[in-house]
Design a protein around this motif. Sequence first.
Motif, PDB file in Angstrom:
ATOM      1  N   ALA A 311       0.833  -1.203   0.000  1.00 26.26           N
ATOM      2  CA  ALA A 311       0.000   0.000   0.000  1.00 26.26           C
ATOM      3  C   ALA A 311       0.868   1.253   0.000  1.00 26.26           C
ATOM      4  N   LEU A 312       1.955   1.222   0.759  1.00 27.94           N
ATOM      5  CA  LEU A 312       2.875   2.355   0.789  1.00 27.94           C
ATOM      6  C   LEU A 312       3.499   2.579  -0.583  1.00 27.94           C
ATOM      7  N   ALA A 313       3.803   1.479  -1.291  1.00 21.39           N
ATOM      8  CA  ALA A 313       4.447   1.578  -2.598  1.00 21.39           C
ATOM      9  C   ALA A 313       3.516   2.154  -3.658  1.00 21.39           C
ATOM     10  N   VAL A 314       2.262   1.745  -3.669  1.00 21.47           N
ATOM     11  CA  VAL A 314       1.372   2.143  -4.766  1.00 21.47           C
ATOM     12  C   VAL A 314       0.637   3.450  -4.492  1.00 21.47           C
ATOM     13  N   LYS A 315       0.656   3.936  -3.267  1.00 26.08           N
ATOM     14  CA  LYS A 315      -0.095   5.148  -2.945  1.00 26.08           C
ATOM     15  C   LYS A 315       0.362   6.312  -3.821  1.00 26.08           C
ATOM     16  N   ASN A 316      -0.599   6.920  -4.505  1.00 22.36           N
ATOM     17  CA  ASN A 316      -0.371   8.041  -5.426  1.00 22.36           C
ATOM     18  C   ASN A 316       0.510   7.651  -6.608  1.00 22.36           C
ATOM     19  N   ASN A 317       0.643   6.343  -6.854  1.00 22.78           N
ATOM     20  CA  ASN A 317       1.409   5.827  -7.988  1.00 22.78           C
ATOM     21  C   ASN A 317       0.537   4.889  -8.818  1.00 22.78           C
ATOM     22  N   ILE A 318       1.131   4.329  -9.857  1.00 21.08           N
ATOM     23  CA  ILE A 318       0.426   3.376 -10.714  1.00 21.08           C
ATOM     24  C   ILE A 318       0.918   1.976 -10.376  1.00 21.08           C
ATOM     25  N   ALA A 319      -0.001   1.089 -10.033  1.00 24.97           N
ATOM     26  CA  ALA A 319       0.345  -0.250  -9.566  1.00 24.97           C
ATOM     27  C   ALA A 319       0.526  -1.206 -10.732  1.00 24.97           C
ATOM     28  N   LEU A 320       1.590  -2.001 -10.690  1.00 26.69           N
ATOM     29  CA  LEU A 320       1.809  -3.097 -11.632  1.00 26.69           C
ATOM     30  C   LEU A 320       1.485  -4.394 -10.923  1.00 26.69           C
ATOM     31  N   VAL A 321       0.487  -5.123 -11.421  1.00 25.85           N
ATOM     32  CA  VAL A 321       0.070  -6.379 -10.804  1.00 25.85           C
ATOM     33  C   VAL A 321       0.062  -7.479 -11.864  1.00 25.85           C
ATOM     34  N   ASP A 322      -0.040  -8.706 -11.398  1.00 22.12           N
ATOM     35  CA  ASP A 322      -0.038  -9.857 -12.301  1.00 22.12           C
ATOM     36  C   ASP A 322      -1.438 -10.417 -12.481  1.00 22.12           C
ATOM     37  N   ARG A 323      -1.701 -10.898 -13.674  1.00 21.13           N
ATOM     38  CA  ARG A 323      -2.968 -11.577 -13.935  1.00 21.13           C
ATOM     39  C   ARG A 323      -3.007 -12.907 -13.192  1.00 21.13           C
ATOM     40  N   GLY A 324      -4.215 -13.325 -12.783  1.00 20.27           N
ATOM     41  CA  GLY A 324      -4.369 -14.636 -12.176  1.00 20.27           C
ATOM     42  C   GLY A 324      -5.195 -14.619 -10.910  1.00 20.27           C
ATOM     43  N   THR A 325      -5.798 -15.767 -10.606  1.00 17.16           N
ATOM     44  CA  THR A 325      -6.499 -16.086  -9.352  1.00 17.16           C
ATOM     45  C   THR A 325      -7.851 -15.388  -9.191  1.00 17.16           C
ATOM     46  N   CYS A 326      -7.904 -14.070  -9.413  1.00 18.86           N
ATOM     47  CA  CYS A 326      -9.161 -13.346  -9.201  1.00 18.86           C
ATOM     48  C   CYS A 326      -9.470 -12.476 -10.407  1.00 18.86           C
ATOM     49  N   THR A 327     -10.624 -11.840 -10.394  1.00 22.43           N
ATOM     50  CA  THR A 327     -11.043 -11.018 -11.521  1.00 22.43           C
ATOM     51  C   THR A 327     -10.246  -9.719 -11.593  1.00 22.43           C
ATOM     52  N   PHE A 328     -10.232  -9.136 -12.776  1.00 25.78           N
ATOM     53  CA  PHE A 328      -9.505  -7.881 -12.973  1.00 25.78           C
ATOM     54  C   PHE A 328     -10.092  -6.756 -12.117  1.00 25.78           C
ATOM     55  N   SER A 329     -11.412  -6.733 -12.000  1.00 26.55           N
ATOM     56  CA  SER A 329     -12.036  -5.649 -11.245  1.00 26.55           C
ATOM     57  C   SER A 329     -11.717  -5.736  -9.760  1.00 26.55           C
ATOM     58  N   ILE A 330     -11.543  -6.948  -9.229  1.00 27.58           N
ATOM     59  CA  ILE A 330     -11.141  -7.101  -7.827  1.00 27.58           C
ATOM     60  C   ILE A 330      -9.739  -6.539  -7.624  1.00 27.58           C
ATOM     61  N   LYS A 331      -8.834  -6.830  -8.550  1.00 29.35           N
ATOM     62  CA  LYS A 331      -7.479  -6.277  -8.459  1.00 29.35           C
ATOM     63  C   LYS A 331      -7.525  -4.752  -8.431  1.00 29.35           C
ATOM     64  N   ALA A 332      -8.307  -4.192  -9.364  1.00 29.29           N
ATOM     65  CA  ALA A 332      -8.396  -2.729  -9.454  1.00 29.29           C
ATOM     66  C   ALA A 332      -8.944  -2.132  -8.166  1.00 29.29           C
ATOM     67  N   LYS A 333      -9.952  -2.759  -7.593  1.00 32.03           N
ATOM     68  CA  LYS A 333     -10.546  -2.227  -6.360  1.00 32.03           C
ATOM     69  C   LYS A 333      -9.537  -2.284  -5.210  1.00 32.03           C
ATOM     70  N   ASN A 334      -8.755  -3.352  -5.148  1.00 33.43           N
ATOM     71  CA  ASN A 334      -7.788  -3.477  -4.061  1.00 33.43           C
ATOM     72  C   ASN A 334      -6.668  -2.448  -4.167  1.00 33.43           C
ATOM     73  N   VAL A 335      -6.152  -2.224  -5.376  1.00 33.92           N
ATOM     74  CA  VAL A 335      -5.075  -1.228  -5.483  1.00 33.92           C
ATOM     75  C   VAL A 335      -5.642   0.185  -5.338  1.00 33.92           C
ATOM     76  N   GLN A 336      -6.878   0.385  -5.783  1.00 34.25           N
ATOM     77  CA  GLN A 336      -7.523   1.689  -5.580  1.00 34.25           C
ATOM     78  C   GLN A 336      -7.696   1.977  -4.094  1.00 34.25           C
ATOM     79  N   ASP A 337      -8.149   0.977  -3.346  1.00 35.45           N
ATOM     80  CA  ASP A 337      -8.338   1.161  -1.903  1.00 35.45           C
ATOM     81  C   ASP A 337      -7.020   1.460  -1.197  1.00 35.45           C
ATOM     82  N   ALA A 338      -5.925   1.012  -1.811  1.00 40.06           N
ATOM     83  CA  ALA A 338      -4.610   1.268  -1.220  1.00 40.06           C
ATOM     84  C   ALA A 338      -4.048   2.620  -1.641  1.00 40.06           C
ATOM     85  N   GLY A 339      -4.774   3.353  -2.504  1.00 39.80           N
ATOM     86  CA  GLY A 339      -4.347   4.691  -2.881  1.00 39.80           C
ATOM     87  C   GLY A 339      -3.745   4.817  -4.255  1.00 39.80           C
ATOM     88  N   ALA A 340      -3.726   3.732  -5.059  1.00 37.74           N
ATOM     89  CA  ALA A 340      -3.163   3.806  -6.409  1.00 37.74           C
ATOM     90  C   ALA A 340      -4.038   4.681  -7.297  1.00 37.74           C
TER      91      ALA A 340
END
Length: 467
Positions: A311-340
């Motif tokens: 969360a500290l790393a992605v806050k106010n930045n653009i997050a690079l994540v990997d595909r897999g395990t869960c839906t794309f929208s879940i990934k987006a919501k999680n990094v958004q909640d962390a401040g990305a």
Amino acid sequence: MAAILTLACGMLADAQAAATIVIVNLNAPGEGFNDPTPAQPVGGNNGATLGQQRLIAFQHAANIWGATLTSTVTIRVGASFMPLSCTADSAVLGSAGANDIFSDFPNAPRTGTWYPSALASKLAGTDQSAPTDPHIVARFNSRIGLFPDCLPGAGFYLGLDNQAGPQIDLIAVLLHELAHGLGFQTFTDSESGEQTLDIPSIWDYFLVDNQNNRSWVQMTNAERAASSVSGNALSWNGPNVMAAVPTVLAPVSVLRISGPAARNAAGNYDVGDASFGPPLGSTPVVGQLMQVIDPGNTTGQACTPLSANNALAVKNNIALVDRGTCTFSIKAKNVQDAGAIGMVVADNAPGDVTGMGGDDPTVVIPSVRITQQAGITLKQVLTRRSRTKSGVIASLGINTARLAGTDQQGRIRMYTPTEYSPGSTVSHYTTDAKPNQLMEPSINGDLSHEVTPPRDLTYPLLRDIGW
């Protein structure tokens, strides 16, 4: 005896644009269109039972096509809802196609060429099929959302108001499948390249290799088969689609990498757009690219709320994540909640760039998808970074010099994945188009119920083949 329902066709401003569509109900009593399960009104669909609501939705979709097409010959659609292939995570929504094909009929624009029966009848001015035969045969999945082993919790949205939310918009599915039956398909075997009885389809005259500008009718069987799995080398060359492309498609999205630490990773990357979150625009979203790392791994999938360090790393930045395990929208919501402020998803398998499906109205940051190789390149330059800075600048924006989903000549590309996909390959538009088009191989949540420009390119293609 099958019941027949004649659908009244709404009229456009041009009174000459009209066709009568007749739905032949092929379901047995108590099934499909005749399912007596009580239903509550939804989105303007006031049917009292599940079967009635399905029939009303079908009528609504048929009205849209009936008001768009012109034909003096009634179009018959043999339709049913029945159990089709599905699992808890995926399903066949439906299928449709021409019941018969004809060549060398009266007034045929091209001799020695296959036309779907509805179009052949329109062009001939007389019905080319037997009076009791449907021109189009359509089947739709009766189990979706109603059983735990068939997309539980999703289900068809039977409303008419284009407000499906997380459900699957049945009207969009119906419009898509009816278009196939009207002629949005080739009758040449896309896998082998073999023509039916060595006769080309009208469709094949407009399929063109965008590398050498040769059409499918000019190719050998082997050349057609190779173009079907070429990734991006097959385009549509019809004049009506060509004229409409600039009014329908938006500029292609692009990821630009720069900054003092970018080194060999600097440059522009093709990306796939997400069906959720805001579209990229002329004002880019810019921030340092920061990789999400899962504990004990070299990848980060962001399928759960981010750790404090991530969360500290992605806050106010653009997050690079990997595909897999869960839906794309879940990934987006999680990094958004962390401040990305944005998300880049690196694919987990080789292949060309494709989009990201899903729906979550609470996601308000832009997201794009890159190839596995692009992800590897970016991760290599991100190995030297602090917890809050990477020195690798990512810019999510658009390239106004090119339209999304088009080739270098501005023609929309067709769906030709490198691995052959039965029923999808060639007879759909590319998944790279923006906005998403009705005739992509999957139904996206952001589709409207429009089939014409300036929103959609389905009708221009049907006009190219003779409608």
